[in-house]
Structure formats: C-alpha cells, structure tokens
Write an enzyme that holds these catalytic residues in place. Sequence first.
Site, PDB file in Angstrom:
ATOM      1  CG  HIS A 218      -1.883  -1.095   1.277  1.00  0.00           C
ATOM      2  ND1 HIS A 218      -2.933  -1.104   2.148  1.00  0.00           N
ATOM      3  CD2 HIS A 218      -1.981  -2.251   0.545  1.00  0.00           C
ATOM      4  CE1 HIS A 218      -3.646  -2.211   1.983  1.00  0.00           C
ATOM      5  NE2 HIS A 218      -3.076  -2.921   1.008  1.00  0.00           N
TER       6      HIS A 218
ATOM      7  CD  GLU B 200      -2.245   4.630   2.402  1.00  0.00           C
ATOM      8  OE1 GLU B 200      -1.852   3.712   1.655  1.00  0.00           O
ATOM      9  OE2 GLU B 200      -3.450   4.854   2.606  1.00  0.00           O
TER      10      GLU B 200
ATOM     11  CB  CYS C  33      -5.983  -0.381   5.558  1.00  0.00           C
ATOM     12  SG  CYS C  33      -4.252  -0.879   5.360  1.00  0.00           S
TER      13      CYS C  33
ATOM     14  CB  CYS D 164      -1.712   2.233   5.681  1.00  0.00           C
ATOM     15  SG  CYS D 164      -1.457   1.246   4.192  1.00  0.00           S
TER      16      CYS D 164
ATOM     17  CG  ASP E  59     -16.452  -2.361 -12.559  1.00  0.00           C
ATOM     18  OD1 ASP E  59     -16.872  -2.479 -11.396  1.00  0.00           O
ATOM     19  OD2 ASP E  59     -16.708  -1.367 -13.277  1.00  0.00           O
TER      20      ASP E  59
END
Length: 165
Positions: free
Chosen positions: A55, A57, A85, A88, A159
């Site tokens: 991630h 961060e 999250c 992070c 998607d």
Amino acid sequence: MPDPDDIAHLRHAFTVARRARANGKHPFGATLVDEQGRVLMEQENAFDTEGRTGHAETVLSRRACAAYSAEELARTTMYVSAEPCAMCAGSLYWAGIGRLVYAMSEEKLKRIIGPHPDNLTLDLPCRVVLESGQRPVEVIGPLLEDDPEAAALHDGVWDRPPGCH
C-alpha cells in the site's frame, strides 16, 4: 472550513493516485510534506511489486524512516487519497509521522470497491488505530469525501478481475 493547503496537497495525492492507475497499479497515492509545505516524497501503490502489503502509505512510511530522523518525521504530514487501512495507519505511527490528512473514508471506499479480492477493506477507522498508540498523531479527514475526483480515481478499476489494473 478545511485548510486550503491541505486541500491542495490532497489534490496532489490524487495526481499520484492517477499516475499509479496509469502505470497499471491500484489507484492510491500518498505524499509526505514538511512543515513548510514542501513535498518530500511521493508514493504510488506498489501492490504490483510488493504484493498485498505494498500500500502507498506503508511503502512511503518505510522510505521516510530510512531518509529522515524521528524528529523530522514528527513535523511532517502524510496526505493520502483514501483513509489508510489498519496496516497503513500502524506503519505511519511506527514511522513517527506527526500528522495525517486523508480525502475519502475507508467506509466510502469499501462501498465503491465491494468485496474485491485485491482490496478486502477493513472496517477499522485509522483514528481507532492511531488513538491506541502512546504518541499522538493528528488526523484530519475525510476532507474530500464527496468530491467527484476522489471517487473517479476508482471508476471501472474494481470491475476487473484481481491483479488486472
């Protein structure tokens, strides 16, 4: 009323997130800014090279620890396109970064992404993680929760099948 400098830095984090997306990565971006408003570091999501813990961060926190002292980091702000999250938030805490400003909440991100296997969003606000520590971290956000630009970063991305960004 949000600080105009915070908004400008969040929009810069959006630019980093758009660049991540253009580079085939998940659309998340983080920047580290000093107390004079200078951008010290930028980080795109690194899921493609560092796996599920890549991630933006967390990677930025590790890089910042290697480049700056604890005293310097205590006076910096991390700006992120979406609420960090728990992982992070923890890495930001352990890095010693003094302030966090985020655009979109984890709750809204979860509604956008859904149960996509590449980002099984935790329902744990970063404030809860950061307030459990022994060192204060100022948290501001969500500041651009309803800004179309924040959600547009994710249009069509989730998607697709896992790993296809």
